[in-house]
Motif scaffolding. Structure first.
Motif, PDB file in Angstrom:
ATOM      1  N   ARG A  26      14.282  61.316  22.919  1.00 38.11           N
ATOM      2  CA  ARG A  26      15.298  61.969  23.729  1.00 38.11           C
ATOM      3  C   ARG A  26      16.498  61.062  23.948  1.00 38.11           C
ATOM      4  NH1 ARG A  26      11.596  65.215  28.220  1.00 38.11           N
ATOM      5  NH2 ARG A  26      10.562  66.545  26.712  1.00 38.11           N
ATOM      6  N   TYR A  78      16.017  69.109  11.756  1.00 35.23           N
ATOM      7  CA  TYR A  78      16.367  69.519  13.117  1.00 35.23           C
ATOM      8  C   TYR A  78      15.103  69.898  13.883  1.00 35.23           C
ATOM      9  CZ  TYR A  78      21.150  69.759  11.385  1.00 35.23           C
ATOM     10  OH  TYR A  78      22.368  69.444  10.834  1.00 35.23           O
ATOM     11  N   ASP A  81      13.703  70.597  20.874  1.00 34.49           N
ATOM     12  CA  ASP A  81      13.069  69.772  21.904  1.00 34.49           C
ATOM     13  C   ASP A  81      13.102  70.553  23.215  1.00 34.49           C
ATOM     14  OD1 ASP A  81      12.104  67.814  23.555  1.00 34.49           O
ATOM     15  OD2 ASP A  81      13.847  66.495  23.400  1.00 34.49           O
ATOM     16  N   THR A 101      17.643  68.328  18.360  1.00 34.21           N
ATOM     17  CA  THR A 101      17.777  66.938  17.938  1.00 34.21           C
ATOM     18  C   THR A 101      17.753  66.848  16.421  1.00 34.21           C
ATOM     19  OG1 THR A 101      15.394  66.519  18.070  1.00 34.21           O
ATOM     20  CG2 THR A 101      16.712  66.115  20.054  1.00 34.21           C
ATOM     21  N   LYS A 102      18.183  65.705  15.917  1.00 34.22           N
ATOM     22  CA  LYS A 102      18.386  65.531  14.480  1.00 34.22           C
ATOM     23  C   LYS A 102      17.622  64.326  13.946  1.00 34.22           C
ATOM     24  CE  LYS A 102      20.623  66.092  10.494  1.00 34.22           C
ATOM     25  NZ  LYS A 102      19.883  66.739   9.435  1.00 34.22           N
ATOM     26  N   GLY A 106      15.958  61.687  18.127  1.00 41.43           N
ATOM     27  CA  GLY A 106      16.223  62.105  19.497  1.00 41.43           C
ATOM     28  C   GLY A 106      17.695  62.309  19.780  1.00 41.43           C
ATOM     29  N   ARG A 107      18.551  62.035  18.804  1.00 38.71           N
ATOM     30  CA  ARG A 107      19.997  62.246  18.995  1.00 38.71           C
ATOM     31  C   ARG A 107      20.278  63.747  19.051  1.00 38.71           C
ATOM     32  NH1 ARG A 107      22.852  60.275  14.337  1.00 38.71           N
ATOM     33  NH2 ARG A 107      24.743  60.337  15.586  1.00 38.71           N
ATOM     34  N   LYS A 108      20.993  64.167  20.073  1.00 30.83           N
ATOM     35  CA  LYS A 108      21.234  65.583  20.302  1.00 30.83           C
ATOM     36  C   LYS A 108      22.415  66.090  19.471  1.00 30.83           C
ATOM     37  CE  LYS A 108      19.805  64.864  25.069  1.00 30.83           C
ATOM     38  NZ  LYS A 108      20.303  64.785  26.453  1.00 30.83           N
ATOM     39  N   THR A 144      22.631  68.918  25.893  1.00 30.07           N
ATOM     40  CA  THR A 144      21.526  69.560  26.597  1.00 30.07           C
ATOM     41  C   THR A 144      21.893  71.002  26.929  1.00 30.07           C
ATOM     42  OG1 THR A 144      20.809  67.470  27.582  1.00 30.07           O
ATOM     43  CG2 THR A 144      20.046  69.489  28.640  1.00 30.07           C
TER      44      THR A 144
END
Length: 312
Positions: A26, A78, A81, A101-102, A106-108, A144
């Motif tokens: 995350r 992808y 989450d 995320t990618k 955890g990078r959004k 988010t």
């Protein structure tokens, strides 16, 4: 299916069963990528737009995918989450929180294409397909997503995120499980029918059938108090929005109407990934209100082929 089964700690059990599916990092670093050409949706994701489709959008599901949409939590790097994995009580207003995320980092994802007026469409459906919600969450700058939701009954639900990252030519539909605590008794799937009551005098009639492995046309006709509705209002850029879910595993088809006027008929082109029983959910707008008509259909046979089906 008739059963007296009661489960009072349903949410905890489901959360324990499915908890490992949500092991996603995350981080808060945004993912932004370059522009590419926009493409329309397809079943299980998106594909090139069909010529003549209304407002430039092809019917979702025009070609069958190898894996139907919504069955996977991760696809093509992808991941959905889902931060809200359970809701404490049925019938209470709660907040769903999630991120896309990618690459397992955890990078959004923070850059999306706009499809049918929204960056992301969120569908929530109960496992017995008797509860359906079409939601449009808000996205914070960090990627988010959040949306309020009120689910009327305890039990298992599936959450579907339908979206196209800006860096992608084709979109995705990812799915994750959600549990609602409380006493749970599964409900029987509604009987197949060619008509649906959408409330306040609105009735929708289904024509055609859901084909398997090849495109087929579904036609839905809207009436109010027995009179055809000829002034449907655009909803998400079209005069109707149709989602189909396969009973059992909840495989997801997402279709949009073919080119046409504001009613009473709205037609769709769709392809089912297999034979089986499906639930269709039609959202349409009239007099400023969005309504939903629900149908049970058997893929591979037209609605009129079933003498046991209810209809007029």
């Amino acid at each position: 299916m008739k059963t007296g089964l009661k489960i009072t700690a349903f949410a905890a059990a489901v959360a324990a069963t499915f908890g490992t599916a949500y092991g996603v990092g995350r981080g808060v670093d945004p993912v932004t990528a370059g522009e590419q050409n926009t493409a329309g949706h397809a079943e299980g994701g998106h594909a090139k737009e069909a010529e003549g489709a209304q407002d430039g959008h092809a019917g979702h599901g025009a070609t069958a995918a190898a894996v139907p949409g919504g069955l996977q939590i991760s696809e093509r790097g992808y991941t959905l989450d889902l931060r809200t994995r359970r809701i404490a009580a049925a019938g209470e207003r709660a907040e769903l929180s999630f991120a896309i995320t990618k690459d397992g980092t955890g990078r959004k994802v923070t850059a999306y294409r706009t499809e049918h007026g929204k960056e992301l469409h969120l569908i929530v459906a109960s496992r017995d397909l008797t509860v359906y919600r079409h939601l449009h969450p808000s996205r914070a700058a960090d990627g988010t997503w959040k949306t309020p939701v009120e689910l009327p009954r305890a039990g298992g639900y599936r959450v579907f995120a339908d979206f196209t990252p800006r860096s992608e030519r084709e979109g995705l539909t990812l799915g994750a499980d959600l549990a609602v605590a409380g006493k749970y008794a599964p409900r029987e799937l509604p009987a197949a029918s060619r008509t649906a009551d959408a409330g306040d005098g609105y009735e929708v009639r289904l024509g055609g059938g859901l084909g398997v492995g090849s495109a087929s046309e579904l036609t839905l006709s809207v009436a109010k108090n027995g009179k055809p509705v000829t002034d449907l209002q655009p909803y998400l850029g079209s005069y109707g929005h149709l989602v189909a879910l396969r009973s059992g595993d909840l495989a997801y088809l997402h279709v949009h109407p073919n080119k046409g006027g504001p009613g009473p008929e709205v037609s769709f082109t769709a392809t089912a990934p297999s034979t089986g029983t499906y639930r269709l959910f039609l959202d349409f707008k009239h007099d400023g209100t969005v309504r939903t008509a629900e149908f049970t259909v058997h893929a591979g046979r037209s609605a009129g082929d079933h003498p046991q089906e209810h209809g007029h």
